[in-house]
Design a protein around this motif. Structure first.
Motif, PDB file in Angstrom:
ATOM      1  N   ILE A  19      -5.355  37.924 -29.247  1.00  0.00           N
ATOM      2  CA  ILE A  19      -4.398  37.243 -28.364  1.00  0.00           C
ATOM      3  C   ILE A  19      -3.426  36.396 -29.172  1.00  0.00           C
ATOM      4  CG2 ILE A  19      -4.164  35.504 -26.540  1.00  0.00           C
ATOM      5  CD1 ILE A  19      -6.871  36.584 -25.426  1.00  0.00           C
ATOM      6  N   GLU A  20      -3.930  35.711 -30.196  1.00  0.00           N
ATOM      7  CA  GLU A  20      -3.052  34.911 -31.063  1.00  0.00           C
ATOM      8  C   GLU A  20      -2.022  35.787 -31.755  1.00  0.00           C
ATOM      9  OE1 GLU A  20      -5.996  31.196 -32.264  1.00  0.00           O
ATOM     10  OE2 GLU A  20      -6.078  33.045 -33.454  1.00  0.00           O
ATOM     11  N   LYS A  21      -2.428  36.956 -32.220  1.00  0.00           N
ATOM     12  CA  LYS A  21      -1.501  37.889 -32.877  1.00  0.00           C
ATOM     13  C   LYS A  21      -0.447  38.368 -31.887  1.00  0.00           C
ATOM     14  CE  LYS A  21      -0.195  41.159 -35.925  1.00  0.00           C
ATOM     15  NZ  LYS A  21       1.137  41.493 -35.435  1.00  0.00           N
ATOM     16  N   TRP A  22      -0.889  38.748 -30.676  1.00  0.00           N
ATOM     17  CA  TRP A  22       0.030  39.201 -29.642  1.00  0.00           C
ATOM     18  C   TRP A  22       1.019  38.085 -29.285  1.00  0.00           C
ATOM     19  CZ3 TRP A  22      -1.899  41.155 -24.199  1.00  0.00           C
ATOM     20  CH2 TRP A  22      -0.851  41.771 -23.525  1.00  0.00           C
ATOM     21  N   ALA A  23       0.515  36.873 -29.130  1.00  0.00           N
ATOM     22  CA  ALA A  23       1.369  35.732 -28.809  1.00  0.00           C
ATOM     23  C   ALA A  23       2.421  35.526 -29.900  1.00  0.00           C
ATOM     24  CB  ALA A  23       0.520  34.472 -28.648  1.00  0.00           C
ATOM     25  N   SER A  24       2.007  35.614 -31.134  1.00  0.00           N
ATOM     26  CA  SER A  24       2.938  35.459 -32.249  1.00  0.00           C
ATOM     27  C   SER A  24       4.015  36.543 -32.212  1.00  0.00           C
ATOM     28  CB  SER A  24       2.171  35.514 -33.570  1.00  0.00           C
ATOM     29  OG  SER A  24       3.056  35.437 -34.657  1.00  0.00           O
ATOM     30  N   ASP A  25       3.608  37.764 -31.940  1.00  0.00           N
ATOM     31  CA  ASP A  25       4.563  38.883 -31.855  1.00  0.00           C
ATOM     32  C   ASP A  25       5.580  38.678 -30.741  1.00  0.00           C
ATOM     33  OD1 ASP A  25       3.156  40.073 -33.926  1.00  0.00           O
ATOM     34  OD2 ASP A  25       2.127  41.530 -32.632  1.00  0.00           O
ATOM     35  N   GLU A  26       5.175  37.992 -29.671  1.00  0.00           N
ATOM     36  CA  GLU A  26       6.034  37.766 -28.503  1.00  0.00           C
ATOM     37  C   GLU A  26       6.719  36.391 -28.542  1.00  0.00           C
ATOM     38  OE1 GLU A  26       6.485  39.932 -25.842  1.00  0.00           O
ATOM     39  OE2 GLU A  26       5.287  41.448 -26.870  1.00  0.00           O
ATOM     40  N   ARG A  28       5.377  33.453 -28.347  1.00  0.00           N
ATOM     41  CA  ARG A  28       4.768  32.561 -27.352  1.00  0.00           C
ATOM     42  C   ARG A  28       3.637  31.786 -28.019  1.00  0.00           C
ATOM     43  NH1 ARG A  28       4.470  37.392 -23.707  1.00  0.00           N
ATOM     44  NH2 ARG A  28       6.091  37.150 -22.158  1.00  0.00           N
ATOM     45  N   SER A  29       3.261  30.681 -27.373  1.00  0.00           N
ATOM     46  CA  SER A  29       2.048  29.980 -27.795  1.00  0.00           C
ATOM     47  C   SER A  29       0.857  30.798 -27.308  1.00  0.00           C
ATOM     48  CB  SER A  29       1.999  28.576 -27.179  1.00  0.00           C
ATOM     49  OG  SER A  29       1.846  28.669 -25.763  1.00  0.00           O
ATOM     50  N   THR A  30      -0.300  30.541 -27.884  1.00  0.00           N
ATOM     51  CA  THR A  30      -1.513  31.234 -27.420  1.00  0.00           C
ATOM     52  C   THR A  30      -1.766  30.909 -25.954  1.00  0.00           C
ATOM     53  OG1 THR A  30      -2.428  31.153 -29.653  1.00  0.00           O
ATOM     54  CG2 THR A  30      -3.979  31.558 -27.854  1.00  0.00           C
ATOM     55  N   ASN A  31      -1.613  29.646 -25.575  1.00  0.00           N
ATOM     56  CA  ASN A  31      -1.799  29.247 -24.184  1.00  0.00           C
ATOM     57  C   ASN A  31      -0.794  29.969 -23.279  1.00  0.00           C
ATOM     58  OD1 ASN A  31      -3.161  27.241 -22.306  1.00  0.00           O
ATOM     59  ND2 ASN A  31      -0.989  26.893 -21.875  1.00  0.00           N
ATOM     60  N   GLN A  33       0.649  32.782 -23.821  1.00  0.00           N
ATOM     61  CA  GLN A  33       0.292  34.202 -23.757  1.00  0.00           C
ATOM     62  C   GLN A  33      -0.840  34.448 -22.767  1.00  0.00           C
ATOM     63  OE1 GLN A  33       2.009  36.538 -25.299  1.00  0.00           O
ATOM     64  NE2 GLN A  33       0.766  38.251 -24.623  1.00  0.00           N
ATOM     65  N   ILE A  34      -1.844  33.591 -22.802  1.00  0.00           N
ATOM     66  CA  ILE A  34      -2.966  33.734 -21.871  1.00  0.00           C
ATOM     67  C   ILE A  34      -2.482  33.548 -20.437  1.00  0.00           C
ATOM     68  CG2 ILE A  34      -5.157  32.708 -21.126  1.00  0.00           C
ATOM     69  CD1 ILE A  34      -5.699  32.178 -24.148  1.00  0.00           C
ATOM     70  N   GLU A  35      -1.619  32.554 -20.201  1.00  0.00           N
ATOM     71  CA  GLU A  35      -1.068  32.356 -18.857  1.00  0.00           C
ATOM     72  C   GLU A  35      -0.284  33.591 -18.408  1.00  0.00           C
ATOM     73  OE1 GLU A  35       0.089  28.087 -17.492  1.00  0.00           O
ATOM     74  OE2 GLU A  35       0.906  28.411 -19.504  1.00  0.00           O
ATOM     75  N   TRP A  36       0.530  34.144 -19.296  1.00  0.00           N
ATOM     76  CA  TRP A  36       1.316  35.337 -18.977  1.00  0.00           C
ATOM     77  C   TRP A  36       0.397  36.514 -18.650  1.00  0.00           C
ATOM     78  CZ3 TRP A  36       1.713  40.148 -21.280  1.00  0.00           C
ATOM     79  CH2 TRP A  36       2.753  40.959 -20.834  1.00  0.00           C
ATOM     80  N   MET A  37      -0.644  36.703 -19.454  1.00  0.00           N
ATOM     81  CA  MET A  37      -1.590  37.798 -19.221  1.00  0.00           C
ATOM     82  C   MET A  37      -2.282  37.651 -17.867  1.00  0.00           C
ATOM     83  SD  MET A  37      -3.170  37.849 -23.073  1.00  0.00           S
ATOM     84  CE  MET A  37      -4.591  38.838 -22.673  1.00  0.00           C
ATOM     85  N   LEU A  38      -2.694  36.435 -17.554  1.00  0.00           N
ATOM     86  CA  LEU A  38      -3.357  36.196 -16.268  1.00  0.00           C
ATOM     87  C   LEU A  38      -2.409  36.469 -15.104  1.00  0.00           C
ATOM     88  CD1 LEU A  38      -5.366  32.975 -17.146  1.00  0.00           C
ATOM     89  CD2 LEU A  38      -6.315  35.241 -16.653  1.00  0.00           C
ATOM     90  N   MET A  39      -1.147  36.013 -15.228  1.00  0.00           N
ATOM     91  CA  MET A  39      -0.187  36.243 -14.149  1.00  0.00           C
ATOM     92  C   MET A  39       0.096  37.737 -13.977  1.00  0.00           C
ATOM     93  SD  MET A  39       1.496  35.065 -11.653  1.00  0.00           S
ATOM     94  CE  MET A  39       1.442  33.310 -11.894  1.00  0.00           C
ATOM     95  N   GLN A  40       0.198  38.475 -15.080  1.00  0.00           N
ATOM     96  CA  GLN A  40       0.409  39.921 -14.981  1.00  0.00           C
ATOM     97  C   GLN A  40      -0.746  40.579 -14.247  1.00  0.00           C
ATOM     98  OE1 GLN A  40       3.292  41.530 -15.818  1.00  0.00           O
ATOM     99  NE2 GLN A  40       3.909  39.407 -16.099  1.00  0.00           N
TER     100      GLN A  40
END
Length: 61
Positions: A19-26, A28-31, A33-40
Protein backbone atom coordinates in the motif's frame (compact mmCIF):
# COMPACT_ATOMS: atom_id res chain seq x y z
CA UNK A 1 -16.00 18.74 4.87
CA UNK A 2 -16.80 15.66 6.88
CA UNK A 3 -15.37 15.07 10.31
CA UNK A 4 -12.55 12.51 10.44
CA UNK A 5 -12.20 9.98 13.23
CA UNK A 6 -8.87 8.38 14.13
CA UNK A 7 -8.54 4.69 14.93
CA UNK A 8 -5.80 2.07 15.08
CA UNK A 9 -5.46 -0.33 12.17
CA UNK A 10 -3.56 -3.59 12.45
CA UNK A 11 -2.34 -4.72 9.06
CA UNK A 12 0.01 -7.35 7.69
CA UNK A 13 3.50 -5.88 7.15
CA UNK A 14 3.74 -7.04 3.53
CA UNK A 15 0.31 -5.61 2.73
CA UNK A 16 1.30 -2.29 4.28
CA UNK A 17 4.49 -2.19 2.20
CA UNK A 18 2.44 -2.79 -0.96
CA UNK A 19 0.00 0.00 0.00
CA UNK A 20 2.87 2.39 0.79
CA UNK A 21 4.41 1.68 -2.63
CA UNK A 22 1.06 2.20 -4.37
CA UNK A 23 0.50 5.44 -2.43
CA UNK A 24 3.94 6.69 -3.44
CA UNK A 25 3.24 5.86 -7.09
CA UNK A 26 -0.02 7.85 -6.90
CA UNK A 27 1.55 10.77 -4.95
CA UNK A 28 -0.72 10.13 -1.97
CA UNK A 29 -0.04 9.58 1.71
CA UNK A 30 -0.48 6.03 2.97
CA UNK A 31 -3.54 7.17 4.93
CA UNK A 32 -4.95 8.89 1.85
CA UNK A 33 -4.39 5.76 -0.21
CA UNK A 34 -6.20 3.57 2.31
CA UNK A 35 -9.11 6.04 2.43
CA UNK A 36 -9.26 6.06 -1.39
CA UNK A 37 -9.19 2.25 -1.52
CA UNK A 38 -11.98 1.98 1.04
CA UNK A 39 -14.13 4.53 -0.82
CA UNK A 40 -13.61 2.68 -4.12
CA UNK A 41 -14.73 -0.54 -2.47
CA UNK A 42 -17.80 1.15 -0.97
CA UNK A 43 -18.72 2.63 -4.37
CA UNK A 44 -18.23 -0.71 -6.13
CA UNK A 45 -20.69 -2.33 -3.72
CA UNK A 46 -23.18 0.59 -3.75
CA UNK A 47 -22.50 1.36 -0.09
CA UNK A 48 -20.84 4.76 -0.40
CA UNK A 49 -22.06 7.37 2.09
CA UNK A 50 -24.65 9.79 0.77
CA UNK A 51 -23.38 13.29 0.05
CA UNK A 52 -25.08 16.25 1.69
CA UNK A 53 -26.43 18.73 -0.84
CA UNK A 54 -26.25 22.51 -0.53
CA UNK A 55 -30.04 22.75 -0.84
CA UNK A 56 -30.46 20.58 2.29
CA UNK A 57 -28.13 22.82 4.26
CA UNK A 58 -29.87 26.00 3.05
CA UNK A 59 -33.31 24.73 4.04
CA UNK A 60 -32.07 24.20 7.61
CA UNK A 61 -31.37 27.91 8.08
Amino acid sequence: MSKKKAFALRINEEMLKAIEKWASDEFRSTNGQIEWMLMQSLKNHNRAPKKKTDSNEESDT
